[in-house]
Design an enzyme around this catalytic site. Structure first.
Site, PDB file in Angstrom:
ATOM      1  N   CYS A 450       2.826  32.166   9.158  1.00 34.56           N
ATOM      2  CA  CYS A 450       1.447  31.809   8.813  1.00 34.56           C
ATOM      3  C   CYS A 450       0.925  32.745   7.720  1.00 34.56           C
ATOM      4  O   CYS A 450       0.896  33.968   7.908  1.00 34.56           O
ATOM      5  CB  CYS A 450       0.554  31.884  10.046  1.00 34.56           C
ATOM      6  N   GLY A 552      11.461  22.937   3.293  1.00 33.40           N
ATOM      7  CA  GLY A 552      10.838  22.998   1.978  1.00 33.40           C
ATOM      8  C   GLY A 552      11.314  21.923   1.024  1.00 33.40           C
ATOM      9  O   GLY A 552      12.525  21.766   0.804  1.00 33.40           O
TER      10      GLY A 552
END
Length: 703
Positions: A450, A552
């Site tokens: 995060c 990704g």
């Protein structure tokens, strides 16, 4: 569908994608002329300025700069969150109907149903129905699915089940569902009270924390002894002031973190993270030479050796504990009394629940957007593994209703995980014990990626990548408390030019984690550039034999195939790609491009709305919650470019020029203006309330 030759060509050239190629290649007949583009951009900017209070403030500040000599205003950030978004305004209690009256039956007195004599809510069902706005068009999904709508006379689709001011039930259909709920992991009132009054028994977590601390000290002492023996064999010199720290490398990475350590950000690491051994040179040398002699046959330290390795602050706490001893644990962390069943019959790693990770399609945990209705949609399109939104461990322990809502699980989620975030080993171990005992899930994931400032500055999220000692203690204790797998999700590093994930993974293999996921970007990088799949491959080699997933830039089956071929990952996690086109899971499994029509996409939105009304409710508040989550999703969905309009495959970071679709609905879905997203929501959920405004939560500087 493309030809095989074009498909093969695309696969070959994918590894040579230029980051500068940021414009999607659309067929000329669909691209709007420059005049229409500029006109549309002006209209969109006007609407955005009207909706964004921050934008209006920036314009006023800029105008004042031209007429005054004040210093220039700091440039407005293009990334992060829109913090001044309009919030959902709730009606006062005396204007809302008491929940006990919602499902009133024929012959019942609404006033007698409420058990609370001091209830502040209204109990006049007749007055409520008289003032209730007309029902929305369409059928009640809950009534048709389960035979009973738990929102009763509050339901905005209640025409079918509201009769004479009472709630009707389809007894035959309801009998099939009333004893088998489709959603689990709800927070009960009893559990909430025990958590808030701190009466929940966390004795197991305390024991696991002690054991994790001892294992960490033992491992560090062995490593330190080995290093010093090697140094003594090569050069006979004394060892001066050794540091017990959890730094990964003595490199530029440590220099960048030094200021944050001085600011006290690592204070939560406690007495096992970054402690300093202050001893005389002669004592240090003798202790290192005799280290192994101070470890008994059970693998535990003797009292003398533990005292030597103990930091000053810990020694002080232990002395205090002697004065006021813990009736449950001795000073060495061992429990007092007869052995428990957990001690006698302890689960071995091979006896714990196993998950076959290889070749699975993993829907990433997504804050705000990874809600239960969205996960159900992705399951419809072929996602194998789903995970909850990031939940804060401290909030779960406090019995926060909103935080517990994040861990709810639908029966269609066959492989479901919960992601937790925290900065303190004790809190995380307590949370894992609580979830193990009270919640239905298949694996637990620790958030190490995060990038949000308020999480990072407290030592959680991506900050755990620089607090490896704290992380090790956390992981070891959580694994002891779980009968299910524990996984890690991390980024490549905190800073873009200093990748450290492979070093952490090498250590994590020794901690018995079940899976590691690496997002191919750093915290500093966010989403500005392409994910580094070459480094993900390096991490996969370091993780072997522990499976590693890469994450990704997967937006098509071609991306998936390319990344699997050029790396040794066990599988792929998909995040933004699933938000933009949830059917990417179908494309990967069927190995084809799906030129999905606007009608099919609209049916997908209908499905999300049905799931939303089932999850958030079909009353006014539930409808507006569903609308807002739908609009948040549309802020990503509009980025999809239909396959039939493209000259080459769309990549994740490519922005299209202004274009028109093959029909009016497709053009509307491609609009970047939030006013058009609101129109789509009105087609599904009816008109918006007066003065309704929407501003997306996420404000991205990358597409």
């Amino acid at each position: 569908m493309r030809s095989n030759a074009l498909h093969e060509c695309t696969i070959i050239t994918m590894s040579h994608i230029d980051i500068q190629d940021v414009v999607a290649h659309i067929k000329p007949e669909y691209v709007l002329p420059v005049e229409r583009q500029s006109e549309g951009q002006n209209q969109s900017s006007t609407k955005a300025a009207t909706l964004s209070e921050e934008g209006q403030t920036a314009v006023r500040d800029h105008a004042s700069e031209e007429t005054t000599l004040e210093p220039p205003v700091k440039k407005q950030k293009l990334s992060g969150m829109n913090k001044k978004r309009p919030k959902l305004v709730k009606a006062p209690k005396n204007e809302k109907l008491c929940r006990s009256v919602w499902c009133v039956k024929l012959g019942e007195d609404p006033r007698s149903l409420c058990p609370n004599p001091n209830c502040e809510f209204s109990h006049d069902a007749a007055a409520f129905l008289a003032a209730k706005p007309p029902d929305l068009e369409g059928e009640c999904h809950n009534f048709h699915t389960f035979g009973f709508c738990s929102y009763g006379i509050m339901c905005r689709y209640g025409g079918e089940h509201i009769e004479s001011g009472c709630n009707k039930i389809n007894e035959e259909l309801w009998a099939k569902h009333k004893d088998s709920p489709t959603v689990v992991n709800s927070l009960t009132k009893e559990l909430q009270v025990s958590l808030r009054k701190r009466t929940y028994n966390f004795s197991k977590a305390k024991k696991y924390l002690h054991e994790a601390q001892l294992e960490l000290r033992k491992g560090r002492a062995e490593a330190k002894g080995s290093e010093n023996r090697d140094a003594n064999n090569t050069e006979k010199q004394s060892v001066n002031g050794n540091l017990l720290n959890d730094n990964i490398n003595e490199s530029e990475y440590d220099k960048k973190e030094s200021l944050e350590r001085k600011a006290g950000l690592n204070s939560s690491d406690g007495n096992v993270d970054g402690s300093v051994l202050s001893k005389d040179d002669s004592k240090s040398e003798m202790n290192q030479l005799n280290l192994q002699e101070n470890i008994d046959s059970t693998g535990n330290f003797s009292n003398h050796m533990e005292k030597e390795l103990r930091p000053k602050d810990t020694e002080q706490k232990m002395n205090e504990a002697k004065a006021d001893p813990d009736p449950t644990y001795r000073e060495d962390g061992k429990p007092v009394g007869p052995a428990s069943e957990e001690d006698i019959i302890k689960l071995l790693s091979r006896e714990k629940k196993k998950i076959i990770w290889h070749d699975k399609l993993y829907l990433a945990p997504l804050t705000t957007l990874g809600n239960l209705p969205f996960r159900r949609v992705c399951k419809e399109y072929g996602a194998d593994i789903t995970c909850s939104e990031m939940a804060m461990a401290s909030c779960l322990l406090q019995g926060s209703q909103s935080e517990w809502a994040l861990v709810k699980r639908h029966e269609t989620e066959t492989s479901f995980g919960i992601q937790v975030c925290g900065n303190n080993p004790e809190v995380m171990i307590k949370c894992s014990q609580l979830l193990e005992e009270m919640v239905d899930f298949d694996f637990l994931d620790i958030n190490m990626g995060c990038p949000l400032d308020f999480v990072y500055k407290q030592g959680g999220g991506s900050a755990l990548m620089r607090r490896v000692g704290c992380l090790e203690q956390m992981v070891r204790g959580m694994i002891m408390s779980l009968s299910r797998p524990l996984t890690l999700k991390m980024r490549t590093a905190i800073y873009q030019n200093t990748k450290v994930a492979h070093n952490i993974i090498t250590k994590a293999k020794l901690w018995d984690v079940s899976l590691v996921t690496v997002h191919g970007r750093s915290r500093e990088q966010r989403y500005l550039k392409l994910a580094d799949w070459d480094y993900i491959d390096q991490c996969a080699e370091a993780a072997d034999p522990v499976p590693l997933f890469g994450n990704g830039d997967v937006l098509s089956f071609e991306d998936y195939n390319n990344f699997r071929e050029r790396s040794k990952v066990a599988g792929v996690m998909i995040g933004r790609g699933a938000l933009i086109k949830p059917w990417v899971f179908t494309e990967i499994k069927e190995q084809r491009h799906w030129d999905i029509s606007s009608a099919e996409r609209f049916n997908m939105l209908k499905l999300f709305v049905k799931y939303g009304l089932e999850h958030w409710g079909s009353d006014n508040e539930g409808i507006e919650k569903t609308r807002r989550f739908l609009l948040e999703w549309l802020s990503f969905l509009h980025r999809y470019i239909p396959v039939g309009l493209l000259e080459s495959t769309q990549r994740l970071n490519q922005r299209p020029p202004a274009y028109q679709g093959r029909d009016h609905l497709e053009t509307l879905m491609a609009s970047r203006a939030s006013s058009d997203w609101i129109k789509i929501s009105e087609m599904l959920l009816g008109p918006t309330p007066p003065d309704f405004k929407f501003l997306p939560k996420h404000r991205a500087n990358s597409y």
